[in-house]
Design a protein around this motif. Structure first.
Motif, PDB file in Angstrom:
ATOM      1  N   HIS A   1       0.813  -1.209   0.000  1.00  0.00           N
ATOM      2  CA  HIS A   1       0.000   0.000   0.000  1.00  0.00           C
ATOM      3  C   HIS A   1       0.847   1.258   0.000  1.00  0.00           C
ATOM      4  CE1 HIS A   1      -2.766  -3.036   1.964  1.00  0.00           C
ATOM      5  NE2 HIS A   1      -3.336  -2.745   0.816  1.00  0.00           N
ATOM      6  N   SER A   2       2.088   1.125   0.408  1.00  0.00           N
ATOM      7  CA  SER A   2       2.983   2.275   0.505  1.00  0.00           C
ATOM      8  C   SER A   2       4.413   1.769   0.322  1.00  0.00           C
ATOM      9  CB  SER A   2       2.789   2.925   1.875  1.00  0.00           C
ATOM     10  OG  SER A   2       3.606   4.028   1.996  1.00  0.00           O
ATOM     11  N   PRO A   3       4.774   1.479  -0.938  1.00  0.00           N
ATOM     12  CA  PRO A   3       5.991   0.672  -1.178  1.00  0.00           C
ATOM     13  C   PRO A   3       7.316   1.359  -0.879  1.00  0.00           C
ATOM     14  CG  PRO A   3       4.663   0.899  -3.171  1.00  0.00           C
ATOM     15  CD  PRO A   3       4.084   1.818  -2.165  1.00  0.00           C
ATOM     16  N   LYS A   4       7.323   2.673  -0.851  1.00  0.00           N
ATOM     17  CA  LYS A   4       8.598   3.338  -0.565  1.00  0.00           C
ATOM     18  C   LYS A   4       9.012   2.999   0.867  1.00  0.00           C
ATOM     19  CE  LYS A   4      10.606   7.877  -1.423  1.00  0.00           C
ATOM     20  NZ  LYS A   4      11.544   8.209  -0.472  1.00  0.00           N
ATOM     21  N   PHE A   5      10.293   2.690   1.058  1.00  0.00           N
ATOM     22  CA  PHE A   5      10.752   2.318   2.402  1.00  0.00           C
ATOM     23  C   PHE A   5      10.555   3.477   3.366  1.00  0.00           C
ATOM     24  CE2 PHE A   5      14.204  -0.954   1.022  1.00  0.00           C
ATOM     25  CZ  PHE A   5      13.208  -1.875   0.779  1.00  0.00           C
ATOM     26  N   PRO A   6       9.966   3.218   4.519  1.00  0.00           N
ATOM     27  CA  PRO A   6       9.948   4.272   5.530  1.00  0.00           C
ATOM     28  C   PRO A   6      11.352   4.440   6.103  1.00  0.00           C
ATOM     29  CG  PRO A   6       8.984   2.262   6.399  1.00  0.00           C
ATOM     30  CD  PRO A   6       9.365   1.972   4.988  1.00  0.00           C
ATOM     31  N   GLY A   7      11.619   5.592   6.716  1.00  0.00           N
ATOM     32  CA  GLY A   7      12.951   5.802   7.303  1.00  0.00           C
ATOM     33  C   GLY A   7      13.196   4.834   8.441  1.00  0.00           C
TER      34      GLY A   7
ATOM     35  N   ASN B   1      24.269  10.538  12.165  1.00  0.00           N
ATOM     36  CA  ASN B   1      23.490   9.705  13.083  1.00  0.00           C
ATOM     37  C   ASN B   1      22.128  10.346  13.322  1.00  0.00           C
ATOM     38  OD1 ASN B   1      22.982   7.543  14.657  1.00  0.00           O
ATOM     39  ND2 ASN B   1      24.015   8.330  16.478  1.00  0.00           N
ATOM     40  N   PRO B   2      21.328  10.496  12.266  1.00  0.00           N
ATOM     41  CA  PRO B   2      20.004  11.094  12.443  1.00  0.00           C
ATOM     42  C   PRO B   2      19.026  10.055  13.014  1.00  0.00           C
ATOM     43  CG  PRO B   2      20.305  10.461  10.174  1.00  0.00           C
ATOM     44  CD  PRO B   2      21.556  10.056  10.887  1.00  0.00           C
ATOM     45  N   ALA B   3      17.825  10.506  13.352  1.00  0.00           N
ATOM     46  CA  ALA B   3      16.831   9.569  13.872  1.00  0.00           C
ATOM     47  C   ALA B   3      16.438   8.573  12.795  1.00  0.00           C
ATOM     48  CB  ALA B   3      15.615  10.331  14.365  1.00  0.00           C
ATOM     49  N   LYS B   4      16.374   9.031  11.552  1.00  0.00           N
ATOM     50  CA  LYS B   4      15.930   8.175  10.459  1.00  0.00           C
ATOM     51  C   LYS B   4      16.835   8.336   9.246  1.00  0.00           C
ATOM     52  CE  LYS B   4      11.730   6.646  11.954  1.00  0.00           C
ATOM     53  NZ  LYS B   4      10.374   7.151  11.899  1.00  0.00           N
ATOM     54  N   VAL B   5      17.156   7.247   8.607  1.00  0.00           N
ATOM     55  CA  VAL B   5      17.802   7.284   7.299  1.00  0.00           C
ATOM     56  C   VAL B   5      16.844   6.613   6.317  1.00  0.00           C
ATOM     57  CG1 VAL B   5      20.227   7.340   7.965  1.00  0.00           C
ATOM     58  CG2 VAL B   5      19.041   5.140   7.854  1.00  0.00           C
TER      59      VAL B   5
END
Lengths: 223, 300
Positions: free
Chosen positions: A193-199, B138-142
């Protein structure tokens, strides 16, 4: 005789030197070497090779809870499903499906459930070519639109692989040979449903023995 | 010599010997100094299979004594008709650094001080200026918007400068393309570290510390057996895995599928197809003529 005296003198000097050294060592005059500063160990979660998600086929084979896939527990069988849109032509996701985030593509035109699900049989998927696919066959559904990626995936160029680069059984380790190699389904990594990888949170950066001085020009975005 | 003389000189001798012994006390604190067997060991390429068996047995007992885990040490040879190539998809890499730590675990690198074979560089989109890259993000999200990530490790050059400078031939390129190090032959001069344009080689300034529960017991002589103080080490494409037909550890752990490895002589392998059909963008520092076996490519 003179030689003898000299030898004795040297021996006495050496003995005194050794005795002084021994005394110095036993009194720890030189001090102990500083112990190596123990750095924290990395979280073992980061070392795991499992995929982020599990495909329907994986859930079936591991006998996991499949309630979420039993559509007709709530939906009425044989009734065509109707989608609701708000006045901005955006799909209204019913509360029962509020866990689904629609984000397939950045253009916002692929937010229709029945582009992929079959509106007359919710246990099926429907690619545009009229085939009916089961949930286990979702990779073929993805491939019906993403042709080049599907071709790459078939060749092992797209997506995760694990196991053996050497596909011949003779070449591989006999001890732990558990199949030549494993390719993952699309939905093992991508949320359909939301294929882009989340961070994701990155693993810790390198630790330095000394304090790190700033690089004069640290990376800056060009945008 | 009369009786008195004898007593006097033996007392003097006793005092002298005791002083000497006491002054050598720090030697007692030296642990695991090199055994005679290791000292007399032959050069890797001159060893017969029987010699190698003895060496592997010695390493097994040494590792067991030092780490309390009985390892399975092998000497894996290159396979015929195999030439390894690594391909890394810069479009896919999200900079999560899982490869860095999977490598440390697989290859028994020192945890403190830290030795890591892979360094992930963060660079802004539209640039490839390694001088300005950031290693310490070193961010919270990559991944972060506007940046791409480039993991760098030993490039397994076809024309390796590190091999040329080694004064004792403790490092060489094998038939499958992997440049290996014989840690028992290395004298620790670090010429290879100076010669390597990729910063791929690392030096054990102290005895490596590896917690017992993190030690990988599946070892190879030219691969991940624990190193001693004073030797260099580097990525060896996980010889203990790849020469047994398996993928390297960094590939297995990559959550984005950005890492691809295989035999370039097999036209059906992933890497052959990638080099044939993808935009293979660079060999890092191509202009130096090192001709890496490590290729960076893009999707699209």
């Amino acid at each position: 005789m003179n030689d003898n005296k000299q030898t004795r003198f040297i021996l006495v000097v050496l003995t005194i030197a050794f005795a002084l050294l021994a005394a110095a060592f036993s009194l720890d005059l030189f001090g102990k070497p500083a112990p190596v500063h123990q750095l924290p160990l990395v979280d073992t979660e980061l070392l795991k090779t499992e995929t982020w998600r599990r495909s329907y086929a994986d859930l079936v084979s591991s006998k996991a809870e499949l309630d979420a896939f039993d559509c007709y527990a709530c939906h009425e069988q044989g009734k065509k499903q109707v989608l609701k849109y708000d006045d901005k032509q955006q799909l209204v996701i019913p509360d029962e499906h509020s866990d689904i985030v629609m984000g397939h593509g950045t253009h916002g035109r692929n937010n229709n459930c029945f582009n992929c699900h079959d509106d007359s049989n919710l246990l099926q998927l429907q690619p545009r070519d009229g085939r009916a696919l089961k949930f286990e066959q979702s990779t073929m559904l993805c491939g019906s639109c993403h042709g080049p990626t599907y071709r790459d995936w078939e060749a092992g160029m797209h997506g995760r692989t694990s196991g053996y680069w050497n596909r011949t059984k003779e070449g591989a380790d006999k001890g732990d040979f558990d199949g030549p190699f494993k390719k993952q389904d699309c939905v093992n990594c991508h949320n359909p449903h939301s294929p882009k990888f989340p961070g994701r949170q990155p693993a810790p950066p390198p630790n330095y023995l000394r304090e790190k001085h700033d690089t004069p020009e640290s990376a800056q975005t060009s945008h | 010599m009369n009786r008195r003389g004898f007593l006097r000189s033996s007392a003097a001798f006793g005092v002298g010997a005791a002083a000497l012994a006491a002054s050598l006390k720090p030697l007692l604190e030296l642990k695991d100094f090199s055994s005679m067997e290791k000292f007399l060991q032959k050069y890797y390429r001159e060893m017969t299979p029987a010699d190698m068996e003895k060496v592997l047995a010695r390493i097994t007992t040494e590792v067991e004594r030092q780490y309390g885990v009985r390892p399975h040490v092998r000497d894996l040879k290159p396979m015929d008709g195999v030439s390894f190539v690594y391909a890394l998809n810069l479009t896919r890499c999200i900079g999560c650094r899982k490869c860095v730590h999977a490598c440390v675990k697989e290859n028994n690198q020192s945890r403190s001080p830290e030795i890591q074979y892979i360094r992930v560089l963060k660079m802004p989109h539209g640039s490839l200026d390694i001088e300005k890259s950031d290693h310490d993000y070193n961010p919270a999200k990559v991944p972060e918007k506007g940046f791409f990530y480039m993991p760098v490790q030993c490039q397994q050059c076809k024309n390796p400068p590190c091999v040329k400078v080694c004064p004792v031939h403790a490092t060489w390129q094998e038939a499958d393309g992997i440049t290996v190090i014989d840690y028992d032959w290395c004298i620790g001069c670090r010429y290879c570290m100076a010669a390597c344009p990729y910063g791929a080689r690392h030096f054990n300034f102290t005895k490596p510390t590896i917690p017992k529960d993190r030690l990988n017991p599946e070892m190879a002589y030219l691969g991940n057996r624990p190193r001693t103080m004073g030797v260099t080490e580097k990525c060896h494409f996980c010889v203990q895995r790849t020469r047994a037909g398996r993928y390297p550890a960094c590939l297995e752990v990559c959550p984005a599928g950005a890492r691809k490895f295989g035999n370039i002589l097999d036209p059906e392998s992933e890497v052959s197809k990638i080099l044939a059909t993808k935009r293979v963008f660079i060999q890092l520092k191509e202009d130096l003529g090192t001709s890496p076996r490590f290729f960076y490519y893009f999707d699209v």
